[in-house]
Design an enzyme around this catalytic site. Sequence first.
Site: not given
Length: 248
Positions: A2, A113
Amino acid sequence: MCGRYASARKKHELLEEFQVEQDAEPDKELGADYNVAPTKNVYAVLSRVPKEAERAVRQLRVVKWGLVPAWAKDPSIGSRMINARAETLAEKPSFRQAFAKRRCLLPADGYFEWMPVEGEKKKKQPYFIHPSDGGVLAMAGLYEFWKDPSREDDDPLKWLVTCTVITTNAEDHLGRIHDRMPMMIERERWAEWLDPKLTDTEQAGRLLVPAESGRLTAYAVSTDVNNVRNNGPDLIKPLPEEEETALF
């Protein structure tokens, strides 16, 4: 991993949402950030026992993203400590003490992402991944205090407070985008996760339960998010349907 997320909720909303008892920095408020990147200041929810108090108090505090362990020689190591794998928290020297004693929640609206575009070797398409119900994403995190030896004891910058995001294997429908995702902590586990008296890492590890299928949803967004200097709500707007279809 992340490496980028969005956190646009106002401080008073977070204080209410997380039932915070103490605003640890009442004179400091972060602006809405739709492109939170490593080394930026972020909000963290944590519980600590104040001096001469008998119980832990839930706080909202501003911390820097990128964990700097107490034993670090300098804070530059933080840029390499933005994520901590759930599978090895109790083993890694950088994280095991914080996992036992300094767990936190990192509020987010969602995270970004990138997925490789078919037929394009270097091109990647960003996606915004967020709770399907539009609620807050409480990412599991760890925090640390680092003492700057170069500053005087009365210097307000003597102590640096930093954090890292705990990650886990991505659930099936998100795994096509990236194989890792932030670990969520559901509301019913917040109190136990934050409890500083819970120092048994095996017990704390049982609170790390990956999100159920369908709990999060994803859609393609503009590549403007690729540049950390870009910010604003347009970064989390879905791509027009015709543009998303053209990716495949």
